[in-house]
Design a protein around this motif. Sequence first.
Motif, mmCIF file in Angstrom:
data_model
loop_
_atom_site.group_PDB
_atom_site.id
_atom_site.type_symbol
_atom_site.label_atom_id
_atom_site.label_comp_id
_atom_site.label_asym_id
_atom_site.label_seq_id
_atom_site.Cartn_x
_atom_site.Cartn_y
_atom_site.Cartn_z
ATOM 1 N N SER A 209 2.992 8.567 -11.896
ATOM 2 C CA SER A 209 4.183 7.488 -11.676
ATOM 3 C C SER A 209 5.728 7.767 -11.475
ATOM 4 O O SER A 209 6.461 7.764 -10.725
ATOM 5 N N ASP A 213 8.569 9.338 -8.788
ATOM 6 C CA ASP A 213 9.377 8.468 -8.722
ATOM 7 C C ASP A 213 10.267 9.680 -8.450
ATOM 8 O O ASP A 213 12.106 9.046 -8.073
ATOM 9 N N LYS A 216 11.445 11.526 -5.962
ATOM 10 C CA LYS A 216 11.564 10.854 -5.037
ATOM 11 C C LYS A 216 13.016 10.813 -4.989
ATOM 12 O O LYS A 216 13.698 10.587 -4.388
#
Length: 268
Positions: A209, A213, A216
């Motif tokens: 995760s 992130d 992103k």
Amino acid sequence: MACDVSGGENDFPHKCVSEVMSRHLKGRCIGVNLTPDKRCNYRCVYCEVDRSLPAPADEFSPAICRDELEALLARLQREKTLDQIRGIALAGEGEPTSCVLLPQVVAEVAEALHRYRMPTTRLVLMTNGTCLHTPCAKDSLARMREAGGEIWIKLDAGTQVHMNAVNGTFYPIETLTDKIISAGCDGEIVLHSVFLNRRGVAPSQEEVSAYVDRVKTIRTRGARIKKVQVCTIARPLAEDGLTPLNFHALSAIAGCLEDEAGVRVGVL
């Protein structure tokens, strides 16, 4: 950053240019080793460079590189197999952007591709990203883009702890992120990420995760990400307890990247 290669097929002695097979370029390619001294600021757990053997005493020579590349291309032309070469990878047994002669090499390799009429052969620079702030690296990236080349930047982690463990470095992941963003704001980049099992344990969901992130963030801060390559190692490295991550797990990471970071992803 070592190129993922195996099985040289040269019939002449070489110091920095060799014909190899590459999983990531999907076939025959030419590897250019810009760091025969094996000096690298990473110690990735999956690196297959044998650093226990002494490095050559000679430093990288653009003249030798040019002559070896010319000899190899001329041989392939005689054999009528130039069109089988999928790419030329500028990499090394260390970090290639630490080589101050890289801009000259990029220019000479691009000229050779043009002279031998190889418009479909990809020119790729593989880097761990830590030296992207230097004038030499910035010049090299600009020349790569002028030649239609691709810049592949390693990003194997979302957190500092995982980066320390996998890349064998205490280099700040936030600093690396900033350098990747800067390079991506100047032009397209490819992120190249390796995931694996360590002693039977896959990366945690929290780490995955955090990695998604981070990708992103890189994209939303303006970097132009052409593609993210989600990869694993080609074979088990039993000595270090490393095994390939299975395709299902790699595909799950790729799905999260596509859904949450909005990037194009390839799985290997």
